[in-house]
Design an enzyme around this catalytic site. Structure first.
Site, mmCIF file in Angstrom:
data_model
loop_
_atom_site.group_PDB
_atom_site.id
_atom_site.type_symbol
_atom_site.label_atom_id
_atom_site.label_comp_id
_atom_site.label_asym_id
_atom_site.label_seq_id
_atom_site.Cartn_x
_atom_site.Cartn_y
_atom_site.Cartn_z
ATOM 1 N N SER A 9 17.303 56.918 36.972
ATOM 2 C CA SER A 9 16.389 55.797 36.757
ATOM 3 C C SER A 9 15.845 55.835 35.337
ATOM 4 O O SER A 9 15.130 56.767 34.958
ATOM 5 C CB SER A 9 15.226 55.856 37.745
ATOM 6 O OG SER A 9 14.234 54.911 37.394
ATOM 7 N N HIS A 34 20.201 53.135 37.097
ATOM 8 C CA HIS A 34 19.217 52.482 37.964
ATOM 9 C C HIS A 34 18.101 51.887 37.102
ATOM 10 O O HIS A 34 17.490 52.588 36.293
ATOM 11 C CB HIS A 34 18.635 53.487 38.956
ATOM 12 C CG HIS A 34 17.801 52.866 40.029
ATOM 13 N ND1 HIS A 34 18.346 52.289 41.154
ATOM 14 C CD2 HIS A 34 16.460 52.730 40.144
ATOM 15 C CE1 HIS A 34 17.373 51.828 41.926
ATOM 16 N NE2 HIS A 34 16.217 52.071 41.333
ATOM 17 N N ASP A 36 14.588 49.844 37.208
ATOM 18 C CA ASP A 36 13.444 49.418 38.015
ATOM 19 C C ASP A 36 12.727 48.260 37.331
ATOM 20 O O ASP A 36 12.176 48.412 36.243
ATOM 21 C CB ASP A 36 12.469 50.586 38.210
ATOM 22 C CG ASP A 36 13.039 51.663 39.117
ATOM 23 O OD1 ASP A 36 13.409 51.332 40.250
ATOM 24 O OD2 ASP A 36 13.105 52.820 38.689
ATOM 25 N N MET A 38 9.641 45.689 37.592
ATOM 26 C CA MET A 38 8.345 45.514 38.256
ATOM 27 C C MET A 38 7.569 44.393 37.576
ATOM 28 O O MET A 38 7.651 44.237 36.354
ATOM 29 C CB MET A 38 7.538 46.818 38.196
ATOM 30 C CG MET A 38 8.282 48.037 38.691
ATOM 31 S SD MET A 38 7.251 49.523 38.626
ATOM 32 C CE MET A 38 8.497 50.795 38.844
ATOM 33 N N HIS A 67 16.971 47.120 40.516
ATOM 34 C CA HIS A 67 16.065 47.168 41.677
ATOM 35 C C HIS A 67 14.857 46.273 41.382
ATOM 36 O O HIS A 67 14.006 46.624 40.569
ATOM 37 C CB HIS A 67 15.662 48.630 41.900
ATOM 38 C CG HIS A 67 14.670 48.837 42.993
ATOM 39 N ND1 HIS A 67 13.979 50.029 43.141
ATOM 40 C CD2 HIS A 67 14.235 48.042 44.000
ATOM 41 C CE1 HIS A 67 13.170 49.942 44.181
ATOM 42 N NE2 HIS A 67 13.306 48.737 44.707
ATOM 43 N N MET A 69 11.519 44.990 42.094
ATOM 44 C CA MET A 69 10.236 45.172 42.783
ATOM 45 C C MET A 69 9.311 44.055 42.321
ATOM 46 O O MET A 69 8.327 44.280 41.608
ATOM 47 C CB MET A 69 9.662 46.559 42.472
ATOM 48 C CG MET A 69 10.420 47.672 43.145
ATOM 49 S SD MET A 69 9.807 49.321 42.696
ATOM 50 C CE MET A 69 10.893 49.689 41.316
ATOM 51 N N GLY A 143 6.247 51.466 42.614
ATOM 52 C CA GLY A 143 5.311 51.010 41.597
ATOM 53 C C GLY A 143 5.195 51.934 40.400
ATOM 54 O O GLY A 143 4.986 51.480 39.281
ATOM 55 N N GLY A 145 6.775 55.795 38.556
ATOM 56 C CA GLY A 145 7.665 56.938 38.572
ATOM 57 C C GLY A 145 6.876 58.229 38.708
ATOM 58 O O GLY A 145 5.656 58.252 38.550
ATOM 59 N N GLY A 177 12.912 57.997 45.113
ATOM 60 C CA GLY A 177 11.496 58.346 45.095
ATOM 61 C C GLY A 177 11.208 59.814 45.277
ATOM 62 O O GLY A 177 11.399 60.357 46.369
ATOM 63 N N GLY A 178 10.810 60.490 44.206
ATOM 64 C CA GLY A 178 10.390 61.885 44.310
ATOM 65 C C GLY A 178 11.502 62.855 44.639
ATOM 66 O O GLY A 178 11.255 63.928 45.193
ATOM 67 N N GLY A 198 14.589 59.938 38.485
ATOM 68 C CA GLY A 198 14.101 59.675 37.139
ATOM 69 C C GLY A 198 13.657 60.946 36.462
ATOM 70 O O GLY A 198 14.336 61.482 35.584
ATOM 71 N N SER A 199 12.509 61.459 36.896
ATOM 72 C CA SER A 199 11.957 62.674 36.287
ATOM 73 C C SER A 199 12.891 63.864 36.426
ATOM 74 O O SER A 199 12.978 64.707 35.521
ATOM 75 C CB SER A 199 10.605 63.009 36.934
ATOM 76 O OG SER A 199 9.699 61.945 36.781
#
Length: 219
Positions: A9, A34, A36, A38, A67, A69, A143, A145, A177-178, A198-199
Site C-alpha cells: 500500500s 495498492h 488507498d 480516501m 481501493h 474509501m 481511514g 495507515g 489492515g495491520g 503498508g508499514s
C-alpha cells in the site's frame, strides 16, 4: 495452493518520490500496487485522486489495485479506470445496490472488488460472486495507515473464504489492515490470496524484496 500475491500500500510510501517507489516495489517482487483513495467523508482521512493514479501508471507494469474509501464511489469509477486502475474496489457500505456497482466497474473494463468494514457481515456478498473478481476483508477500521490488526477479523477471513469456496467462482480474497510478520501466517492458513501491507513493507528496516518475501512465505 496458488501463489500468494502481495499488494504493498503506497499510503505508507514516500510520496515525494512516488514514481520511483512504485518502480522499485515492482522490481522487489510485488504483484499489485495498492492505492488507498480516501475522501475525508466516508472515512476521516483524505488522500489522492485520479491524477495521482495516472501519474503512477507509467512507472509500473503490475496491476494498480485501487481501493475507493469514498462516498458515492460510482461517480468516479470511469475517471479512475481512465487514469489506469486495473482493479477498482468499492465499499459495500457506500453503495445502495451492490450488484449494479459491480457491473458498473466491469463496464469500464477493469476488475471488480468489494470491500467490507470489520463490522459488516460477510453475508452481504451473497449472490455477487458470479460477477465479483476480488473480495476485500478489512482487518482495521478504514481511514488511516499503521493501525493494529483487529483479532476478531481472523474469523471473518475464514468465513469469507468459505463463502467464496461454496460459490465455486474464482474470487480473490484480499486482506488489508495491520498485517505484519506476527499475523500473516494465520491469515494465509485461513485462506487469504492477496495480502495488503503498508508499514510492514515501506516502514521496515529490511529491503523491499525481503519484506515482500517474508509476507509471501512467512517462517
Amino acid at each position: 495452493m496458488s501463489r500468494i500475491k502481495i499488494a504493498p500500500s503506497i499510503l505508507a510510501a514516500d510520496f515525494s518520490r512516488l514514481g520511483q517507489v512504485v518502480k522499485e516495489t515492482e522490481e522487489a517482487g510485488a504483484d499489485y500496487i495498492h492505492i488507498d483513495v480516501m475522501d475525508g467523508h466516508f472515512v476521516p482521512n483524505f488522500t489522492i485522486g485520479p491524477p495521482v493514479v495516472a501519474a503512477i501508471k507509467p512507472h509500473t507494469s503490475i496491476p494498480l489495485d485501487v481501493h475507493l474509501m469514498i462516498s458515492e464511489p460510482l461517480r468516479l469509477i470511469s475517471e479512475f479506470a481512465a487514469a489506469g486502475a486495473d482493479i477498482i474496489t468499492v465499499h459495500a457500505e457506500a453503495v445502495q445496490d451492490l450488484k449494479s456497482a459491480i457491473k458498473e466497474i466491469k463496464k469500464n473494463g477493469v476488475r471488480s472488488g468489494v470491500a467490507l468494514h470489520p463490522e459488516t457481515p460477510v453475508a452481504v456478498l451473497e449472490g455477487t460472486m458470479e460477477e465479483l473478481d476480488l473480495a476485500l476483508c478489512m482487518t482495521v477500521n478504514p481511514g488511516y495507515g499503521g493501525q493494529t490488526f483487529i483479532p476478531s477479523s481472523m474469523d471473518k477471513v475464514r468465513e469469507l473464504r468459505e463463502l467464496i469456496n461454496r460459490s465455486g467462482f474464482n474470487v480473490e480474497l484480499e486482506v488489508d489492515g495491520g498485517i505484519n510478520d506476527s499475523n500473516v501466517s494465520e491469515l494465509l492458513l485461513n485462506g487469504a490470496d492477496v495480502i495488503v501491507a503498508g508499514s510492514a513493507v515501506y516502514g521496515a528496516k529490511k529491503s523491499l524484496s525481503e519484506c515482500i518475501e517474508r509476507l509471501r512465505n512467512p517462517e
